[in-house]
Design a protein around this motif. Structure first.
Motif, PDB file in Angstrom:
ATOM      1  N   MET A   1     -31.862 -24.208   0.221  1.00 39.04           N
ATOM      2  CA  MET A   1     -31.006 -24.453  -0.909  1.00 39.04           C
ATOM      3  C   MET A   1     -30.057 -23.274  -1.034  1.00 39.04           C
ATOM      4  O   MET A   1     -30.462 -22.130  -0.971  1.00 39.04           O
ATOM      5  CB  MET A   1     -31.845 -24.608  -2.181  1.00 39.04           C
ATOM      6  CG  MET A   1     -31.001 -24.716  -3.413  1.00 39.04           C
ATOM      7  SD  MET A   1     -31.912 -24.898  -4.954  1.00 39.04           S
ATOM      8  CE  MET A   1     -32.673 -23.322  -5.098  1.00 39.04           C
ATOM      9  N   ARG A   2     -28.783 -23.573  -1.222  1.00 39.22           N
ATOM     10  CA  ARG A   2     -27.774 -22.550  -1.462  1.00 39.22           C
ATOM     11  C   ARG A   2     -27.152 -22.767  -2.818  1.00 39.22           C
ATOM     12  O   ARG A   2     -26.904 -23.895  -3.221  1.00 39.22           O
ATOM     13  CB  ARG A   2     -26.700 -22.617  -0.381  1.00 39.22           C
ATOM     14  CG  ARG A   2     -27.248 -22.272   1.001  1.00 39.22           C
ATOM     15  CD  ARG A   2     -26.178 -22.428   2.016  1.00 39.22           C
ATOM     16  NE  ARG A   2     -25.927 -23.868   2.152  1.00 39.22           N
ATOM     17  CZ  ARG A   2     -25.320 -24.409   3.167  1.00 39.22           C
ATOM     18  NH1 ARG A   2     -24.874 -23.669   4.137  1.00 39.22           N
ATOM     19  NH2 ARG A   2     -25.129 -25.701   3.240  1.00 39.22           N
ATOM     20  N   VAL A   3     -26.891 -21.696  -3.535  1.00 40.80           N
ATOM     21  CA  VAL A   3     -26.247 -21.770  -4.846  1.00 40.80           C
ATOM     22  C   VAL A   3     -24.962 -20.963  -4.777  1.00 40.80           C
ATOM     23  O   VAL A   3     -24.947 -19.842  -4.290  1.00 40.80           O
ATOM     24  CB  VAL A   3     -27.162 -21.195  -5.955  1.00 40.80           C
ATOM     25  CG1 VAL A   3     -26.467 -21.266  -7.293  1.00 40.80           C
ATOM     26  CG2 VAL A   3     -28.484 -21.940  -5.985  1.00 40.80           C
ATOM     27  N   TRP A  13     -25.046 -26.503  -5.782  1.00 39.16           N
ATOM     28  CA  TRP A  13     -26.302 -26.469  -5.050  1.00 39.16           C
ATOM     29  C   TRP A  13     -26.167 -27.422  -3.875  1.00 39.16           C
ATOM     30  O   TRP A  13     -25.554 -28.478  -3.987  1.00 39.16           O
ATOM     31  CB  TRP A  13     -27.467 -26.938  -5.914  1.00 39.16           C
ATOM     32  CG  TRP A  13     -27.877 -25.983  -6.978  1.00 39.16           C
ATOM     33  CD1 TRP A  13     -28.870 -25.054  -6.909  1.00 39.16           C
ATOM     34  CD2 TRP A  13     -27.331 -25.873  -8.287  1.00 39.16           C
ATOM     35  NE1 TRP A  13     -28.962 -24.376  -8.101  1.00 39.16           N
ATOM     36  CE2 TRP A  13     -28.021 -24.860  -8.964  1.00 39.16           C
ATOM     37  CE3 TRP A  13     -26.304 -26.531  -8.970  1.00 39.16           C
ATOM     38  CZ2 TRP A  13     -27.750 -24.494 -10.267  1.00 39.16           C
ATOM     39  CZ3 TRP A  13     -26.010 -26.168 -10.267  1.00 39.16           C
ATOM     40  CH2 TRP A  13     -26.731 -25.162 -10.901  1.00 39.16           C
ATOM     41  N   ASN A  14     -26.787 -27.069  -2.762  1.00 44.31           N
ATOM     42  CA  ASN A  14     -26.732 -27.888  -1.560  1.00 44.31           C
ATOM     43  C   ASN A  14     -28.163 -28.188  -1.121  1.00 44.31           C
ATOM     44  O   ASN A  14     -28.938 -27.262  -0.880  1.00 44.31           O
ATOM     45  CB  ASN A  14     -25.968 -27.129  -0.468  1.00 44.31           C
ATOM     46  CG  ASN A  14     -25.646 -27.985   0.713  1.00 44.31           C
ATOM     47  OD1 ASN A  14     -25.782 -29.188   0.658  1.00 44.31           O
ATOM     48  ND2 ASN A  14     -25.223 -27.357   1.794  1.00 44.31           N
ATOM     49  N   THR A  62     -33.062 -29.535 -11.824  1.00 43.64           N
ATOM     50  CA  THR A  62     -33.731 -29.716 -10.532  1.00 43.64           C
ATOM     51  C   THR A  62     -33.525 -31.144 -10.033  1.00 43.64           C
ATOM     52  O   THR A  62     -33.166 -32.039 -10.790  1.00 43.64           O
ATOM     53  CB  THR A  62     -35.242 -29.383 -10.625  1.00 43.64           C
ATOM     54  OG1 THR A  62     -35.796 -29.319  -9.320  1.00 43.64           O
ATOM     55  CG2 THR A  62     -36.000 -30.415 -11.423  1.00 43.64           C
TER      56      THR A  62
END
Length: 172
Positions: A1-3, A13-14, A62
């Protein structure tokens, strides 16, 4: 996960998730605009789409996928923070689109989310191989809490049981 935080104060988010249990992962990008209650939005993009497949009110909290039964039905759970509560929404993914899964005490179901200060839980309560939705409603000092159980029929969650129990999350 990237923010990622962009200049215009939206968060990205990815995620890589298999939304429909077909063995192929979808790229899910969440773009959330935090702000004051009523001025928060979250957009969901799938597989590098230029337009969101979904826009909801609230700040992103989430996202999860759940295998609902042995036939391979999956649902996507999206939680958004709205004021002091969590809005938990459910969707199925078909033909490139997220379709809302209604949740209701009525037949037919008419509402599409659970707004609560607690996160609902999915579990096989009656051992039939299909996950049910368990929702708790309580406040900090209440000695009891209300519990609702919803059954999933492949398209909707419909309430099948409601009761009160002692509140184990009570803070003194």
């Amino acid at each position: 996960m990237r923010v990622f935080l962009k200049k215009h104060k939206s968060l990205f988010w990815n995620f890589i998730l298999d939304l429909d249990a077909n063995g192929k992962n979808e790229e899910v990008v969440i773009k959330s605009y935090p702000g004051f209650p009523g001025n928060q939005n979250t957009e969901v993009y799938i597989n590098s789409g230029s337009k969101p497949v979904l826009t909801e009110v609230g700040s992103f909290y989430t996202i999860n996928t759940h295998k609902m039964d042995d036939s391979g039905r999956y649902i996507t759970e999206l939680q958004l923070q709205t004021g002091q509560s969590l809005n938990t929404l459910f969707y199925t993914y078909r033909k490139g689109k997220l379709e809302m899964v209604p949740i209701s005490t009525e037949k037919p179901s008419s509402w599409h989310g659970i707004i609560s200060r607690n996160s609902p839980k999915l579990g096989d309560i009656n051992n039939d191989g299909v996950l049910e939705l368990l929702v708790h409603y309580n406040f900090l000092y209440d000695p009891t809490r209300r519990v609702e159980i919803y059954r999933f029929d492949g398209k909707t969650f419909t309430m099948v049981e409601e009761y009160e129990e002692p509140n184990s999350d009570r803070y003194l």
